[in-house]
Design a protein around this motif. Structure first.
Motif, PDB file in Angstrom:
ATOM      1  N   PRO A  97       0.795  -1.233   0.000  1.00  0.00           N
ATOM      2  CA  PRO A  97       0.000   0.000   0.000  1.00  0.00           C
ATOM      3  C   PRO A  97       0.831   1.288   0.000  1.00  0.00           C
ATOM      4  CG  PRO A  97      -0.784  -1.532   1.698  1.00  0.00           C
ATOM      5  CD  PRO A  97       0.514  -2.069   1.181  1.00  0.00           C
ATOM      6  N   PHE A  98       2.011   1.303   0.609  1.00  0.00           N
ATOM      7  CA  PHE A  98       2.800   2.541   0.758  1.00  0.00           C
ATOM      8  C   PHE A  98       1.912   3.666   1.298  1.00  0.00           C
ATOM      9  CE2 PHE A  98       5.191   0.140  -2.526  1.00  0.00           C
ATOM     10  CZ  PHE A  98       6.394   0.030  -1.859  1.00  0.00           C
ATOM     11  N   ALA A  99       1.799   4.791   0.586  1.00  0.00           N
ATOM     12  CA  ALA A  99       1.052   5.951   1.094  1.00  0.00           C
ATOM     13  C   ALA A  99      -0.442   5.679   1.242  1.00  0.00           C
ATOM     14  CB  ALA A  99       1.274   7.144   0.171  1.00  0.00           C
ATOM     15  N   ALA A 100      -0.938   4.634   0.600  1.00  0.00           N
ATOM     16  CA  ALA A 100      -2.364   4.307   0.694  1.00  0.00           C
ATOM     17  C   ALA A 100      -2.644   3.308   1.821  1.00  0.00           C
ATOM     18  CB  ALA A 100      -2.853   3.747  -0.639  1.00  0.00           C
ATOM     19  N   GLN A 101      -1.687   3.139   2.734  1.00  0.00           N
ATOM     20  CA  GLN A 101      -1.892   2.240   3.880  1.00  0.00           C
ATOM     21  C   GLN A 101      -3.202   2.603   4.587  1.00  0.00           C
ATOM     22  OE1 GLN A 101       0.514  -0.199   4.788  1.00  0.00           O
ATOM     23  NE2 GLN A 101      -1.151  -0.927   6.074  1.00  0.00           N
ATOM     24  N   PRO A 102      -4.091   1.638   4.822  1.00  0.00           N
ATOM     25  CA  PRO A 102      -5.351   1.974   5.507  1.00  0.00           C
ATOM     26  C   PRO A 102      -5.066   2.699   6.827  1.00  0.00           C
ATOM     27  CG  PRO A 102      -5.394  -0.306   4.727  1.00  0.00           C
ATOM     28  CD  PRO A 102      -4.008   0.209   4.462  1.00  0.00           C
ATOM     29  N   ALA A 180      -0.483  -8.837   9.199  1.00  0.00           N
ATOM     30  CA  ALA A 180       0.218  -8.540   7.937  1.00  0.00           C
ATOM     31  C   ALA A 180       0.477  -7.050   7.775  1.00  0.00           C
ATOM     32  CB  ALA A 180      -0.575  -9.072   6.748  1.00  0.00           C
ATOM     33  N   VAL A 181      -0.161  -6.227   8.620  1.00  0.00           N
ATOM     34  CA  VAL A 181       0.107  -4.784   8.557  1.00  0.00           C
ATOM     35  C   VAL A 181       1.592  -4.505   8.814  1.00  0.00           C
ATOM     36  CG1 VAL A 181      -0.424  -4.232  10.990  1.00  0.00           C
ATOM     37  CG2 VAL A 181      -0.819  -2.523   9.195  1.00  0.00           C
ATOM     38  N   VAL A 182       2.222  -5.348   9.613  1.00  0.00           N
ATOM     39  CA  VAL A 182       3.656  -5.176   9.881  1.00  0.00           C
ATOM     40  C   VAL A 182       4.452  -5.353   8.586  1.00  0.00           C
ATOM     41  CG1 VAL A 182       5.637  -6.072  11.176  1.00  0.00           C
ATOM     42  CG2 VAL A 182       3.388  -5.954  12.271  1.00  0.00           C
ATOM     43  N   LEU A 183       4.041  -6.333   7.774  1.00  0.00           N
ATOM     44  CA  LEU A 183       4.734  -6.561   6.489  1.00  0.00           C
ATOM     45  C   LEU A 183       4.579  -5.335   5.595  1.00  0.00           C
ATOM     46  CD1 LEU A 183       3.715 -10.268   5.722  1.00  0.00           C
ATOM     47  CD2 LEU A 183       5.511  -9.384   7.226  1.00  0.00           C
ATOM     48  N   ASP A 184       3.368  -4.751   5.586  1.00  0.00           N
ATOM     49  CA  ASP A 184       3.163  -3.538   4.780  1.00  0.00           C
ATOM     50  C   ASP A 184       4.184  -2.463   5.164  1.00  0.00           C
ATOM     51  OD1 ASP A 184       0.937  -4.722   3.611  1.00  0.00           O
ATOM     52  OD2 ASP A 184      -0.529  -3.677   4.872  1.00  0.00           O
TER      53      ASP A 184
END
Ligand SMILES: NC(=O)c1ccc[n+]([C@@H]2O[C@H](COP(=O)([O-])OP(=O)(O)OC[C@H]3O[C@@H](n4cnc5c(N)ncnc54)[C@H](OP(=O)(O)O)[C@@H]3O)[C@@H](O)[C@H]2O)c1
Length: 211
Positions: A97-102, A180-184
């Motif tokens: 996601p980069f800048a589009a991370q929820p 998985a947010v950590v992987l992002d």
């Protein structure tokens, strides 16, 4: 000999080719899904003549496993549109996601699973691996590179663990789809460290060491 599951890869870019070539060499049939397959005249020179390139629907229908290699901003809409076909298939989300991370703390892969809806079997994987490392699953120390993967469906996780191993990487179970947010977040850091520590060669990879 048992047949290996057919794999649909949505997208025809760097990661699509890196994964597709690795899984084709391992004996899988690969169907690439493209927005405009009719324009990709030279695609088989890069992808290999045994693979196929179709539109998203035909590629998804042909795959028992679907790997999403699109830009993150395209994923939720695609997943909603093809939800009926993606439901109950193992869907591997590699997108970052980069800048589009929820901003509600969810992982990108959770957003993908929500877009598919009930019956989604999404596993986040390959997010933290540069495309250029797929030609060298072992790093410069000779050890297999790690592939981090995370998900909530136990059987899907086992299947993805097997996929990672069979192309020469080391599967590292990183927990649930929420985790998985950590992987992002590891990905922007990986790109930054690859630049500051290794001249942006994109051949770096993460490793947890036994100490
Ligand atoms: N590159 C890496 O090292 C790496 C590593 C890990 C994860 N990722 C993630 O993997 C995904 C793909 O990365 P990539 O480097 O393979 O990207 P890429 O080379 O730009 O390929 C993306 C593919 O997505 C399709 N696509 C669909 N909608 C698109 C749009 N609006 N704009 C552009 N392409 C579109 C295109 O295929 P068609 O033209 O055939 O439709 C394109 O070939 C990204 O989410 C990225 O964050 C990349």
């Amino acid at each position: 000999m048992t047949r290996k599951p057919r794999i649909a890869i949505l997208g025809t870019g760097n990661m699509a080719l890196a994964l597709g070539k690795s899984f084709m060499a391992s004996g899988h049939f690969i169907a690439y899904g493209s927005r405009r397959p009719e324009t990709k005249n030279d695609f088989h020179e890069a992808a290999g003549t045994e693979s196929r390139i179709w539109g998203y629907q035909a590629a998804i229908d042909a795959g028992e496993i679907v790997i999403i290699t699109l830009p993150y901003k395209e994923v939720a809409a695609m997943a909603r549109k093809f939800a009926n076909s993606l439901r109950n298939k193992v869907v591997v989300d590699i997108t970052n996601p980069f800048a589009a991370q929820p901003n509600n703390g969810e992982s990108g892969a959770q957003v993908t699973a929500t877009a598919i809806g009930e019956g989604a079997r999404v596993v986040a994987a390959f997010k933290t691996n540069f495309a250029s490392t797929f030609d060298h699953p072992n790093d410069s120390t000779g050890e297999p590179r790690e592939v981090h993967y995370a998900g909530d469906d136990e059987e899907a996780m086992e299947i993805v663990e097997g996929l990672i191993s069979e192309i020469g990487f080391k599967p590292i179970d990183c927990g649930s789809l929420a985790e998985a947010v950590v992987l992002d977040h590891m990905v922007p850091l990986m790109i930054r460290l690859d630049t500051t520590e290794h001249s942006a060669q994109h051949l770096s990879s993460w490793r947890i060491t036994p100490g």
